[in-house]
Motif scaffolding. Sequence first.
Motif, PDB file in Angstrom:
ATOM      1  N   GLN A 115       0.834  -1.208   0.000  1.00  0.00           N
ATOM      2  CA  GLN A 115       0.000   0.000   0.000  1.00  0.00           C
ATOM      3  C   GLN A 115       0.868   1.258   0.000  1.00  0.00           C
ATOM      4  O   GLN A 115       0.501   2.272  -0.590  1.00  0.00           O
ATOM      5  N   GLY A 157       0.948   4.261  -3.029  1.00  0.00           N
ATOM      6  CA  GLY A 157       0.549   5.625  -2.699  1.00  0.00           C
ATOM      7  C   GLY A 157      -0.646   5.738  -1.788  1.00  0.00           C
ATOM      8  O   GLY A 157      -1.213   6.826  -1.650  1.00  0.00           O
ATOM      9  N   ASP A 194       1.210   6.680   3.880  1.00  0.00           N
ATOM     10  CA  ASP A 194       2.260   7.691   3.911  1.00  0.00           C
ATOM     11  C   ASP A 194       3.581   7.159   4.433  1.00  0.00           C
ATOM     12  O   ASP A 194       4.648   7.600   3.991  1.00  0.00           O
ATOM     13  N   GLY A 247       2.341   9.709  -1.835  1.00  0.00           N
ATOM     14  CA  GLY A 247       1.337   9.021  -2.630  1.00  0.00           C
ATOM     15  C   GLY A 247       0.127   9.862  -2.926  1.00  0.00           C
ATOM     16  O   GLY A 247      -0.236  10.765  -2.183  1.00  0.00           O
ATOM     17  N   ASP A 248      -0.496   9.547  -4.057  1.00  0.00           N
ATOM     18  CA  ASP A 248      -1.634  10.344  -4.536  1.00  0.00           C
ATOM     19  C   ASP A 248      -2.981   9.754  -4.167  1.00  0.00           C
ATOM     20  O   ASP A 248      -4.020  10.281  -4.541  1.00  0.00           O
ATOM     21  N   ARG A 249      -2.975   8.623  -3.418  1.00  0.00           N
ATOM     22  CA  ARG A 249      -4.205   7.928  -3.025  1.00  0.00           C
ATOM     23  C   ARG A 249      -4.962   7.367  -4.237  1.00  0.00           C
ATOM     24  O   ARG A 249      -6.122   6.967  -4.120  1.00  0.00           O
ATOM     25  N   THR A 297       2.908   7.050  -6.965  1.00  0.00           N
ATOM     26  CA  THR A 297       3.872   7.840  -6.204  1.00  0.00           C
ATOM     27  C   THR A 297       4.847   8.468  -7.186  1.00  0.00           C
ATOM     28  O   THR A 297       4.987   8.020  -8.332  1.00  0.00           O
ATOM     29  N   ALA A 304       1.296  11.448 -10.627  1.00  0.00           N
ATOM     30  CA  ALA A 304       1.156  11.150  -9.198  1.00  0.00           C
ATOM     31  C   ALA A 304       1.773  12.250  -8.348  1.00  0.00           C
ATOM     32  O   ALA A 304       1.283  12.551  -7.253  1.00  0.00           O
ATOM     33  N   THR A 306      -0.254  14.318  -5.561  1.00  0.00           N
ATOM     34  CA  THR A 306       0.207  14.342  -4.175  1.00  0.00           C
ATOM     35  C   THR A 306       0.356  15.773  -3.689  1.00  0.00           C
ATOM     36  O   THR A 306      -0.018  16.110  -2.556  1.00  0.00           O
TER      37      THR A 306
END
Length: 477
Positions: free
Chosen positions: A218, A222, A225, A298-300, A304, A335, A339
């Motif tokens: 995970q 991304g 954290d 990370g951009d969720r 990344t 990404a 982020t």
Amino acid sequence: MAEGSRRFTAREAIGLVATGFTELPAPGGTYGPDGPLSWQGYDAARARAAARTGEEESVVCGTATFGTTGAGTAESGRAESGTTDSGTVTAVLVSFEFGFLGGSLGERTGDRLEAAHTYARAHRLPVVSLVATGGSRMQEGMRALVQLQRVARQSALTRAARLPQIAVLRDPTTGGGWATLGAGADVVLALPGAQVGFAGSRVRPPDADPAAYTAEAQLAAGAVDAVVPGHELAGTLARWLRLLGDPSAEPASPPPALGGTELPATGWEAVRQARSPRRPRAQAYLDAYFGHRAAIGGDRCGGTDDGMLCGFGSRARDGRTVAYAAQTGTATRPAGYRTAARLVRLADRLRIPVLTLVDTPGAANDAEAERQGAGAAIADLFTAVAAAETPVTTLLIGEGGSGGALALAAADNTWATPDSYFSVIAPEAAAAILKRGPEEVRSTADQLRIRPQDLVELGVVRGVVGPRPPDRPGRPG
């Protein structure tokens, strides 16, 4: 077993991170015989779980203190809401008991979570969730599943109240608990080796790669954290709570220049100075500007970008918290933009000033970047910076390549170092677009007026920073 992956009880997890804990009174709701579905044996299962764990439900909620006496002295000289002058920080703490029916969410779990968030808003406290859950409780059917909507609503209300939420992912964190309290937090930390994923181990496809359902996976995707070892978790949480609980209306001052102080004589000289491998990069500027900092990553959305550094730091000069988003000299990927937009919006909600460092030849323009939504990601960052009510300060520290650099820049508070340039596009590309030969690249650079002093004359930047620290916020030294 990997460090951090053992299944702490709710109370053990609290003891791992908090220096003090006071449990909140449990709400008064009760179940009818065998719960809302009259599930045969449900009462007996709950009784066995209570006897085994010593808990009455799958979550324990209360107020907790983080940090130790004097720990915050060097980080902040002011006591904010929830922060004492001794260096400890107070927050509402939610800890899941996985031994109680797999840490599952039922109606009474929802009662406790709602009460915890309500208390946090009433007392202006952040919320920390130590998550360990298998998802919704089967014995309560849809009445259990709709608790996810209830939890999401409470989280949204706490977010609207401008209070930070931090999640710690324990083993396991799956199902709706991951998709609400976990992934929905502002900052997501995880213990090493923890099982993390929407699908629990019993409902995944038989050929699913188990390595994809881990904290480390995970992090790479991304969605997390940081993966934090158990022995570092208490200090990490205390640091995050101090940083996110330090709002300020004052803009961040631009950092002093760390490289050369001579302004370039020509446009091409400006390009050469900005591209020099000896020029200080973002890491050096962040190290000099902050006493310490904590990164988000990370951009969720599954991506990344190591070329975009984002997080919050305590300023070395006065201990104030400043959020930062910094390009590192590489072509920024989608990404990275997403982020940075996430960082700006979080800082804006928490009323924390933002510092951005611009240094990129431009946005990544390969086919994969297009498939990842480069245009939409850049547009999202433009919007986040433009809409921010918290002050944003920008320092151009190297290359400012086209819109991929401008997206990170404040419209009215951008500064430049002597060894930087900003251009509508790189001089080589500009010459190609104008159908000029390679021998005309240097003259094109001059025509574009990309030197720092040109940018000041054109009104693109407010000024060129010198090597000395700025005297006042928003003013170069």
